[in-house]
Design a protein around this motif. Structure first.
Motif, PDB file in Angstrom:
ATOM      1  N   ILE A 156       3.959  -3.087   5.691  1.00  0.00           N
ATOM      2  CA  ILE A 156       3.434  -3.628   4.445  1.00  0.00           C
ATOM      3  C   ILE A 156       4.310  -3.121   3.302  1.00  0.00           C
ATOM      4  CG2 ILE A 156       1.438  -3.781   2.919  1.00  0.00           C
ATOM      5  CD1 ILE A 156       1.007  -5.031   5.682  1.00  0.00           C
ATOM      6  N   GLU A 157       4.899  -4.028   2.555  1.00  0.00           N
ATOM      7  CA  GLU A 157       5.742  -3.662   1.435  1.00  0.00           C
ATOM      8  C   GLU A 157       5.736  -4.792   0.412  1.00  0.00           C
ATOM      9  OE1 GLU A 157       9.518  -2.899   3.201  1.00  0.00           O
ATOM     10  OE2 GLU A 157       9.599  -4.834   4.202  1.00  0.00           O
ATOM     11  N   GLU A 177       4.148  -5.213  -7.348  1.00  0.00           N
ATOM     12  CA  GLU A 177       3.112  -4.498  -6.615  1.00  0.00           C
ATOM     13  C   GLU A 177       2.860  -5.169  -5.276  1.00  0.00           C
ATOM     14  OE1 GLU A 177      -0.189  -4.720  -9.288  1.00  0.00           O
ATOM     15  OE2 GLU A 177      -0.595  -6.835  -8.853  1.00  0.00           O
ATOM     16  N   ILE A 178       2.160  -4.464  -4.401  1.00  0.00           N
ATOM     17  CA  ILE A 178       1.729  -5.026  -3.122  1.00  0.00           C
ATOM     18  C   ILE A 178       0.353  -5.633  -3.344  1.00  0.00           C
ATOM     19  CG2 ILE A 178       1.150  -4.544  -0.718  1.00  0.00           C
ATOM     20  CD1 ILE A 178       3.095  -2.188  -0.835  1.00  0.00           C
ATOM     21  N   LEU A 225       0.384  -0.392  -4.095  1.00  0.00           N
ATOM     22  CA  LEU A 225      -0.752  -1.262  -3.802  1.00  0.00           C
ATOM     23  C   LEU A 225      -1.535  -1.533  -5.088  1.00  0.00           C
ATOM     24  CD1 LEU A 225      -2.065   0.674  -0.665  1.00  0.00           C
ATOM     25  CD2 LEU A 225      -1.107  -1.642  -0.577  1.00  0.00           C
ATOM     26  N   ASN A 226      -1.888  -2.816  -5.329  1.00  0.00           N
ATOM     27  CA  ASN A 226      -2.817  -3.039  -6.438  1.00  0.00           C
ATOM     28  C   ASN A 226      -4.221  -2.655  -5.982  1.00  0.00           C
ATOM     29  OD1 ASN A 226      -3.925  -5.238  -5.036  1.00  0.00           O
ATOM     30  ND2 ASN A 226      -2.816  -6.765  -6.236  1.00  0.00           N
ATOM     31  N   ARG A 227      -5.190  -2.721  -6.889  1.00  0.00           N
ATOM     32  CA  ARG A 227      -6.519  -2.185  -6.554  1.00  0.00           C
ATOM     33  C   ARG A 227      -7.151  -2.910  -5.375  1.00  0.00           C
ATOM     34  NH1 ARG A 227     -10.148   1.427  -8.042  1.00  0.00           N
ATOM     35  NH2 ARG A 227      -8.709   2.150  -9.631  1.00  0.00           N
ATOM     36  N   ASN A 228      -7.072  -4.227  -5.348  1.00  0.00           N
ATOM     37  CA  ASN A 228      -7.682  -4.963  -4.243  1.00  0.00           C
ATOM     38  C   ASN A 228      -7.010  -4.623  -2.917  1.00  0.00           C
ATOM     39  OD1 ASN A 228      -9.550  -6.239  -5.884  1.00  0.00           O
ATOM     40  ND2 ASN A 228      -8.235  -8.020  -6.261  1.00  0.00           N
TER      41      ASN A 228
END
Length: 369
Positions: free
Chosen positions: A109-110, A123-124, A156-159
């Protein structure tokens, strides 16, 4: 060792996917190996430290080891340890498939590449992590473990972070998640609490020199030594600087600063003109970072009296003259103004040449006043 995160491509020979070299973090490697050999492998590891020191390299090194069934010797030697740590031979089929992005039991995951903007996303997003839980809970395609690498978790974003947290709260058997984090403080506390943390510090300069010799065998030893000083323990940054001619840029920058307050106006204009073109984003980012770094070193020198390592000839006398010309608080104010100027120039797409000329003018005026 580790890549310069913003510039890596799949064909990059420095990519952690393809890199079998690992120096300077033997204790962290041993911690993971001991956990494996004791049959107490934690379901999630958080690898923390500065950019470019080897976190992603260790993540892929761990994944290769586990997906090959415990490396070349099953993980343990005659007395319960492995003389090669987590090493897997590059000729091993698992190594080759991971390097090619084709192993069915590894998910990475990137940040995705934005084709429209021609750069990596900032962001991811949650779209990138929706399938992680399902992937980890499935039976391994090859009868062993399943591994997920998140590089980097602080992107990572919050979601997306909440989706990762849900998997960490209910970890499946024989499934491993490895989170790489440059700034772990940005992660949700609940994510940090569910991971076993390993901190990877900056490399020693001689280790950076050795790794540069491996990756860039044609590079002069003097250049490798100078780049190691600029990189401050990050071989990823050293490689990035090498890619954009950072050592040459730094040498020219120091030469122009060393002439102050008797400015070489023609030299400044010629130098600043190099960053005007639209395709010089990477070079302009590099020179602003180098200018910021040089000024920070000068200010530390002014504050402590401890002379930094001289990377190119003439920079220490330049720092001494500059530090002696004005009180520390004035240099701190100039440092902040120049950083704000460069940040606005990059963010608002202002005239880069003029921004650099303004920065040189600020330094000159401060020394004269």
């Amino acid at each position: 060792m580790a890549r310069a995160d913003e510039t890596e491509t799949e064909d990059d020979i420095f990519s952690p996917r393809k890199n079998d070299a690992f120096l300077g973090h033997e204790e962290a490697e041993k911690t993971i190996l001991d956990a494996w050999n004791s049959k107490r492998m934690h379901h999630a590891w958080l690898l923390c430290g500065p950019r470019g020191v080897g976190k992603a390299t260790l993540a892929y090194r761990t994944a290769r080891f586990i997906l090959s069934g415990g490396g070349e010797d099953g993980g343990a030697g005659l007395f319960g340890d492995s003389p090669n740590g987590l090493y897997v031979n590059p000729e091993n089929p698992v190594f080759r498939r991971i390097a090619g992005g084709g192993h069915g039991d590894l998910k990475v995951i990137e940040r995705k590449y934005d084709e429209k903007k021609k750069r990596l996303q900032g962001e991811i997003t949650v779209d990138s992590v929706r399938t992680v839980g399902n992937f980890m809970s499935k039976t391994s395609a090859e009868g062993g473990w399943r591994v997920v690498i998140v590089d980097a978790a602080d992107e990572l974003n919050r979601n997306a972070a909440n989706a990762i947290l849900k998997v960490l709260e209910e970890p499946p058997a024989n499934a491993l998640m490895i989170l790489v984090a440059h700034h772990p403080g940005r992660l949700l506390p609940t994510i940090r609490s569910r991971c076993r943390r390993l901190n990877l510090g900056a490399l020693e300069e001689h280790q950076v020199v050795d790794l540069l010799g491996r990756y860039c065998p044609d590079m002069d030893l003097g250049d490798r030594d100078a780049l190691s000083g600029l990189a401050e323990g990050s071989v990823g940054r050293a490689l990035q600087l090498h890619e954009v001619g950072g050592l040459e840029l730094y040498t020219e920058l120091v030469t122009l600063i060393a002439a102050l307050p008797n400015a070489d106006v023609a030299g400044q204009h010629k130098f600043a003109e190099r960053f005007s073109a639209a395709d010089k984003d990477a070079s302009f980012a590099t020179i602003t970072e180098l200018l910021h770094w040089w000024l920070a070193r000068m200010i530390r020198f002014a504050a402590t009296g401890q002379a930094p390592r001289e990377i190119v000839d003439g920079e220490l006398p330049a720092m001494q003259r500059m530090a002696a010309s004005q009180p520390l608080d004035q240099w701190l104010e100039v440092w902040e103004k120049i950083n704000e100027l460069m940040g606005a120039t990059r963010g608002l797409h202002l005239d880069r040449k003029q921004a650099l000329l303004n920065a040189f003018f600020m330094l000159e005026e401060t020394m004269r006043n």
